[in-house]
Design a protein around this motif. Structure first.
Motif, PDB file in Angstrom:
ATOM      1  N   GLN A   4      -1.983  27.409   7.442  1.00 57.97           N
ATOM      2  CA  GLN A   4      -1.423  26.070   7.270  1.00 57.97           C
ATOM      3  C   GLN A   4      -2.242  25.044   8.048  1.00 57.97           C
ATOM      4  OE1 GLN A   4       2.637  25.547   8.430  1.00 57.97           O
ATOM      5  NE2 GLN A   4       3.247  25.244   6.312  1.00 57.97           N
ATOM      6  N   LYS A   5      -2.460  23.897   7.444  1.00 54.54           N
ATOM      7  CA  LYS A   5      -3.227  22.850   8.119  1.00 54.54           C
ATOM      8  C   LYS A   5      -2.339  22.121   9.125  1.00 54.54           C
ATOM      9  CE  LYS A   5      -6.219  21.725   4.140  1.00 54.54           C
ATOM     10  NZ  LYS A   5      -6.913  22.924   4.082  1.00 54.54           N
ATOM     11  N   ALA A   6      -3.002  21.387  10.031  1.00 56.62           N
ATOM     12  CA  ALA A   6      -2.271  20.628  11.054  1.00 56.62           C
ATOM     13  C   ALA A   6      -1.845  19.269  10.503  1.00 56.62           C
ATOM     14  CB  ALA A   6      -3.172  20.424  12.257  1.00 56.62           C
ATOM     15  N   PHE A   7      -0.809  18.688  11.107  1.00 52.60           N
ATOM     16  CA  PHE A   7      -0.460  17.300  10.807  1.00 52.60           C
ATOM     17  C   PHE A   7      -1.494  16.378  11.471  1.00 52.60           C
ATOM     18  CE2 PHE A   7       3.768  18.936   9.804  1.00 52.60           C
ATOM     19  CZ  PHE A   7       4.140  18.106   8.757  1.00 52.60           C
ATOM     20  N   ILE A   8      -1.966  15.389  10.724  1.00 51.20           N
ATOM     21  CA  ILE A   8      -2.983  14.463  11.227  1.00 51.20           C
ATOM     22  C   ILE A   8      -2.417  13.046  11.188  1.00 51.20           C
ATOM     23  CG2 ILE A   8      -5.272  13.487  10.734  1.00 51.20           C
ATOM     24  CD1 ILE A   8      -5.928  16.247   9.482  1.00 51.20           C
ATOM     25  N   PRO A   9      -2.513  12.286  12.308  1.00 45.67           N
ATOM     26  CA  PRO A   9      -2.030  10.904  12.292  1.00 45.67           C
ATOM     27  C   PRO A   9      -2.891  10.043  11.363  1.00 45.67           C
ATOM     28  CG  PRO A   9      -2.736  11.579  14.521  1.00 45.67           C
ATOM     29  CD  PRO A   9      -3.075  12.694  13.584  1.00 45.67           C
ATOM     30  N   VAL A  10      -2.246   9.283  10.478  1.00 46.89           N
ATOM     31  CA  VAL A  10      -3.011   8.494   9.508  1.00 46.89           C
ATOM     32  C   VAL A  10      -2.748   6.999   9.600  1.00 46.89           C
ATOM     33  CG1 VAL A  10      -3.257  10.382   7.859  1.00 46.89           C
ATOM     34  CG2 VAL A  10      -1.293   8.849   7.681  1.00 46.89           C
ATOM     35  N   ALA A  11      -1.618   6.601  10.189  1.00 48.76           N
ATOM     36  CA  ALA A  11      -1.286   5.172  10.213  1.00 48.76           C
ATOM     37  C   ALA A  11      -0.141   4.932  11.188  1.00 48.76           C
ATOM     38  CB  ALA A  11      -0.869   4.700   8.819  1.00 48.76           C
ATOM     39  N   GLY A  12       0.048   3.676  11.538  1.00 49.76           N
ATOM     40  CA  GLY A  12       1.218   3.270  12.296  1.00 49.76           C
ATOM     41  C   GLY A  12       2.330   2.915  11.324  1.00 49.76           C
ATOM     42  N   ILE A  13       3.592   3.121  11.746  1.00 52.70           N
ATOM     43  CA  ILE A  13       4.695   2.891  10.807  1.00 52.70           C
ATOM     44  C   ILE A  13       4.813   1.428  10.376  1.00 52.70           C
ATOM     45  CG2 ILE A  13       6.128   4.866  11.459  1.00 52.70           C
ATOM     46  CD1 ILE A  13       7.737   3.027  13.246  1.00 52.70           C
ATOM     47  N   ARG A  14       4.247   0.521  11.163  1.00 50.50           N
ATOM     48  CA  ARG A  14       4.334  -0.890  10.783  1.00 50.50           C
ATOM     49  C   ARG A  14       3.174  -1.336   9.888  1.00 50.50           C
ATOM     50  NH1 ARG A  14       7.665  -0.717  15.053  1.00 50.50           N
ATOM     51  NH2 ARG A  14       6.056  -0.020  16.485  1.00 50.50           N
ATOM     52  N   GLU A  15       2.246  -0.419   9.584  1.00 53.87           N
ATOM     53  CA  GLU A  15       1.075  -0.794   8.778  1.00 53.87           C
ATOM     54  C   GLU A  15       1.366  -0.825   7.285  1.00 53.87           C
ATOM     55  OE1 GLU A  15      -2.946   0.752   9.910  1.00 53.87           O
ATOM     56  OE2 GLU A  15      -1.745   1.892  11.332  1.00 53.87           O
ATOM     57  N   VAL A  16       2.462  -0.188   6.850  1.00 48.80           N
ATOM     58  CA  VAL A  16       2.754  -0.147   5.408  1.00 48.80           C
ATOM     59  C   VAL A  16       4.142  -0.736   5.172  1.00 48.80           C
ATOM     60  CG1 VAL A  16       2.831   1.300   3.354  1.00 48.80           C
ATOM     61  CG2 VAL A  16       1.430   2.001   5.306  1.00 48.80           C
ATOM     62  N   VAL A  17       4.211  -1.817   4.406  1.00 47.25           N
ATOM     63  CA  VAL A  17       5.503  -2.441   4.121  1.00 47.25           C
ATOM     64  C   VAL A  17       6.311  -1.535   3.198  1.00 47.25           C
ATOM     65  CG1 VAL A  17       4.639  -4.789   4.426  1.00 47.25           C
ATOM     66  CG2 VAL A  17       4.630  -3.752   2.150  1.00 47.25           C
ATOM     67  N   ASP A  18       7.604  -1.781   3.108  1.00 48.98           N
ATOM     68  CA  ASP A  18       8.506  -0.994   2.272  1.00 48.98           C
ATOM     69  C   ASP A  18       9.090  -1.919   1.212  1.00 48.98           C
ATOM     70  OD1 ASP A  18      10.489   0.544   1.154  1.00 48.98           O
ATOM     71  OD2 ASP A  18      11.392   1.145   3.050  1.00 48.98           O
ATOM     72  N   PRO A  19       8.799  -1.775  -0.087  1.00 52.52           N
ATOM     73  CA  PRO A  19       7.938  -0.749  -0.658  1.00 52.52           C
ATOM     74  C   PRO A  19       6.467  -1.153  -0.607  1.00 52.52           C
ATOM     75  CG  PRO A  19       8.873  -2.067  -2.416  1.00 52.52           C
ATOM     76  CD  PRO A  19       9.416  -2.623  -1.113  1.00 52.52           C
ATOM     77  N   GLY A  20       5.608  -0.143  -0.405  1.00 49.59           N
ATOM     78  CA  GLY A  20       4.180  -0.413  -0.389  1.00 49.59           C
ATOM     79  C   GLY A  20       3.401   0.861  -0.198  1.00 49.59           C
ATOM     80  N   SER A  21       2.080   0.721  -0.244  1.00 48.36           N
ATOM     81  CA  SER A  21       1.235   1.900  -0.100  1.00 48.36           C
ATOM     82  C   SER A  21      -0.061   1.526   0.587  1.00 48.36           C
ATOM     83  CB  SER A  21       0.940   2.517  -1.464  1.00 48.36           C
ATOM     84  OG  SER A  21       0.111   1.661  -2.214  1.00 48.36           O
ATOM     85  N   MET A  22      -0.769   2.539   1.054  1.00 42.02           N
ATOM     86  CA  MET A  22      -2.034   2.322   1.738  1.00 42.02           C
ATOM     87  C   MET A  22      -2.931   3.524   1.484  1.00 42.02           C
ATOM     88  SD  MET A  22      -2.557   1.381   5.731  1.00 42.02           S
ATOM     89  CE  MET A  22      -2.758   2.910   6.574  1.00 42.02           C
ATOM     90  N   LEU A  23      -4.195   3.245   1.224  1.00 43.09           N
ATOM     91  CA  LEU A  23      -5.165   4.324   1.015  1.00 43.09           C
ATOM     92  C   LEU A  23      -5.646   4.812   2.379  1.00 43.09           C
ATOM     93  CD1 LEU A  23      -6.835   5.900  -1.077  1.00 43.09           C
ATOM     94  CD2 LEU A  23      -8.553   4.089  -0.907  1.00 43.09           C
ATOM     95  N   VAL A  24      -5.581   6.115   2.609  1.00 42.06           N
ATOM     96  CA  VAL A  24      -6.083   6.679   3.861  1.00 42.06           C
ATOM     97  C   VAL A  24      -6.989   7.859   3.523  1.00 42.06           C
ATOM     98  CG1 VAL A  24      -4.077   5.976   5.238  1.00 42.06           C
ATOM     99  CG2 VAL A  24      -4.072   8.226   4.155  1.00 42.06           C
ATOM    100  N   GLU A  25      -7.863   8.208   4.488  1.00 39.52           N
ATOM    101  CA  GLU A  25      -8.727   9.360   4.280  1.00 39.52           C
ATOM    102  C   GLU A  25      -8.325  10.431   5.274  1.00 39.52           C
ATOM    103  OE1 GLU A  25     -12.845   8.208   3.801  1.00 39.52           O
ATOM    104  OE2 GLU A  25     -13.426  10.271   4.286  1.00 39.52           O
ATOM    105  N   VAL A  26      -8.042  11.624   4.772  1.00 38.52           N
ATOM    106  CA  VAL A  26      -7.641  12.730   5.625  1.00 38.52           C
ATOM    107  C   VAL A  26      -8.557  13.900   5.300  1.00 38.52           C
ATOM    108  CG1 VAL A  26      -5.725  14.205   6.362  1.00 38.52           C
ATOM    109  CG2 VAL A  26      -5.231  11.951   5.407  1.00 38.52           C
ATOM    110  N   ASP A  27      -9.345  14.358   6.276  1.00 35.63           N
ATOM    111  CA  ASP A  27     -10.281  15.467   6.026  1.00 35.63           C
ATOM    112  C   ASP A  27     -11.129  15.231   4.781  1.00 35.63           C
ATOM    113  OD1 ASP A  27      -9.620  16.924   8.213  1.00 35.63           O
ATOM    114  OD2 ASP A  27      -8.497  18.477   7.149  1.00 35.63           O
ATOM    115  N   ASP A  28     -11.709  14.039   4.651  1.00 35.56           N
ATOM    116  CA  ASP A  28     -12.575  13.701   3.512  1.00 35.56           C
ATOM    117  C   ASP A  28     -11.846  13.650   2.175  1.00 35.56           C
ATOM    118  OD1 ASP A  28     -14.821  13.567   5.155  1.00 35.56           O
ATOM    119  OD2 ASP A  28     -15.205  15.714   4.929  1.00 35.56           O
TER     120      ASP A  28
END
Ligand code: FES
Length: 111
Positions: A4-28
Protein backbone atom coordinates in the motif's frame (compact mmCIF):
# COMPACT_ATOMS: atom_id res chain seq x y z
CA UNK A 1 -0.97 -8.00 -3.34
CA UNK A 2 1.07 -4.86 -3.96
CA UNK A 3 2.33 -2.79 -1.04
CA UNK A 4 0.00 0.00 0.00
CA UNK A 5 1.23 3.48 -0.83
CA UNK A 6 1.60 6.24 1.77
CA UNK A 7 -0.71 9.23 2.16
CA UNK A 8 0.96 12.31 0.62
CA UNK A 9 0.01 15.92 1.53
CA UNK A 10 -1.24 17.67 -1.61
CA UNK A 11 -2.96 20.89 -0.51
CA UNK A 12 -4.24 22.99 2.35
CA UNK A 13 -7.95 22.68 3.13
CA UNK A 14 -8.48 26.36 2.37
CA UNK A 15 -6.93 26.09 -1.12
CA UNK A 16 -10.00 24.51 -2.75
CA UNK A 17 -13.42 26.16 -2.50
CA UNK A 18 -16.55 24.04 -2.03
CA UNK A 19 -17.65 23.16 -4.67
CA UNK A 20 -14.40 23.25 -6.60
CA UNK A 21 -11.37 21.36 -7.75
CA UNK A 22 -7.63 21.70 -8.13
CA UNK A 23 -5.07 19.88 -10.25
CA UNK A 24 -2.26 18.37 -8.18
CA UNK A 25 0.68 16.12 -9.00
CA UNK A 26 1.26 13.09 -6.82
CA UNK A 27 4.20 10.78 -7.65
CA UNK A 28 4.29 12.11 -11.25
CA UNK A 29 0.58 11.41 -11.67
CA UNK A 30 -1.96 14.16 -12.40
CA UNK A 31 -4.83 14.04 -9.93
CA UNK A 32 -7.90 16.24 -9.68
CA UNK A 33 -8.59 17.00 -6.03
CA UNK A 34 -12.25 17.83 -5.49
CA UNK A 35 -14.08 19.54 -2.63
CA UNK A 36 -17.87 19.13 -2.79
CA UNK A 37 -20.63 19.35 -0.18
CA UNK A 38 -18.10 19.20 2.65
CA UNK A 39 -16.34 16.09 1.35
CA UNK A 40 -13.04 15.56 -0.45
CA UNK A 41 -12.35 13.29 -3.42
CA UNK A 42 -9.41 12.53 -5.71
CA UNK A 43 -9.60 11.10 -9.22
CA UNK A 44 -7.11 10.60 -12.06
CA UNK A 45 -7.25 13.75 -14.17
CA UNK A 46 -8.12 11.64 -17.19
CA UNK A 47 -11.47 11.15 -18.87
CA UNK A 48 -11.71 7.55 -20.08
CA UNK A 49 -13.56 8.60 -23.26
CA UNK A 50 -10.67 10.39 -24.92
CA UNK A 51 -8.32 11.68 -22.22
CA UNK A 52 -10.01 15.02 -21.46
CA UNK A 53 -8.74 16.89 -18.37
CA UNK A 54 -11.40 16.45 -15.67
CA UNK A 55 -9.81 19.27 -13.64
CA UNK A 56 -11.13 21.72 -16.28
CA UNK A 57 -14.71 20.50 -15.89
CA UNK A 58 -17.48 21.55 -13.51
CA UNK A 59 -18.12 19.84 -10.18
CA UNK A 60 -21.76 19.08 -9.32
CA UNK A 61 -22.06 18.69 -5.57
CA UNK A 62 -25.75 17.70 -5.79
CA UNK A 63 -25.22 14.58 -7.88
CA UNK A 64 -21.58 14.17 -6.72
CA UNK A 65 -20.03 14.15 -10.18
CA UNK A 66 -17.42 15.97 -12.21
CA UNK A 67 -18.03 16.50 -15.93
CA UNK A 68 -15.42 16.22 -18.65
CA UNK A 69 -15.02 19.59 -20.42
CA UNK A 70 -14.63 17.94 -23.84
CA UNK A 71 -17.80 15.94 -24.48
CA UNK A 72 -19.58 16.09 -21.13
CA UNK A 73 -19.15 12.59 -19.68
CA UNK A 74 -19.74 12.61 -15.93
CA UNK A 75 -17.81 10.62 -13.34
CA UNK A 76 -18.85 9.67 -9.82
CA UNK A 77 -16.64 11.57 -7.35
CA UNK A 78 -16.36 8.72 -4.84
CA UNK A 79 -15.87 5.74 -7.14
CA UNK A 80 -14.65 7.19 -10.45
CA UNK A 81 -17.46 5.33 -12.24
CA UNK A 82 -18.56 6.74 -15.59
CA UNK A 83 -22.20 7.74 -15.03
CA UNK A 84 -23.02 9.32 -18.41
CA UNK A 85 -21.96 8.76 -22.01
CA UNK A 86 -19.77 9.04 -23.96
CA UNK A 87 -17.46 7.54 -21.30
CA UNK A 88 -18.17 3.93 -20.33
CA UNK A 89 -15.13 2.98 -18.27
CA UNK A 90 -14.31 4.30 -14.78
CA UNK A 91 -11.41 6.60 -14.07
CA UNK A 92 -9.26 5.79 -11.02
CA UNK A 93 -10.45 7.03 -7.63
CA UNK A 94 -7.90 7.63 -4.88
CA UNK A 95 -8.20 7.84 -1.09
CA UNK A 96 -8.31 11.23 0.61
CA UNK A 97 -7.97 12.15 4.27
CA UNK A 98 -7.72 15.39 6.20
CA UNK A 99 -5.11 15.92 8.89
CA UNK A 100 -5.24 19.27 10.60
CA UNK A 101 -5.47 21.77 7.74
CA UNK A 102 -3.83 19.47 5.19
CA UNK A 103 -5.42 17.30 2.51
CA UNK A 104 -3.60 14.02 1.91
CA UNK A 105 -4.03 11.56 -0.95
CA UNK A 106 -3.13 7.87 -1.19
CA UNK A 107 -2.85 6.68 -4.77
CA UNK A 108 -4.58 3.57 -6.02
CA UNK A 109 -3.30 1.90 -9.16
CA UNK A 110 -6.56 0.67 -10.61
CA UNK A 111 -10.17 1.66 -10.90
S1 FES B 1 -12.82 13.21 -23.67
FE1 FES B 1 -14.14 13.31 -21.94
S2 FES B 1 -16.14 13.06 -22.74
FE2 FES B 1 -14.83 12.89 -24.45
Amino acid sequence: MSKQKAFIPVAGIREVVDPGSMLVEVDDRLIVLIHAAGHWYALDDVCTHDGGPLSDGPVDSADKTIACPRHGAKFDLATGAAVTMPATKPTVAHEVKIEGDQVLVRLHDHA
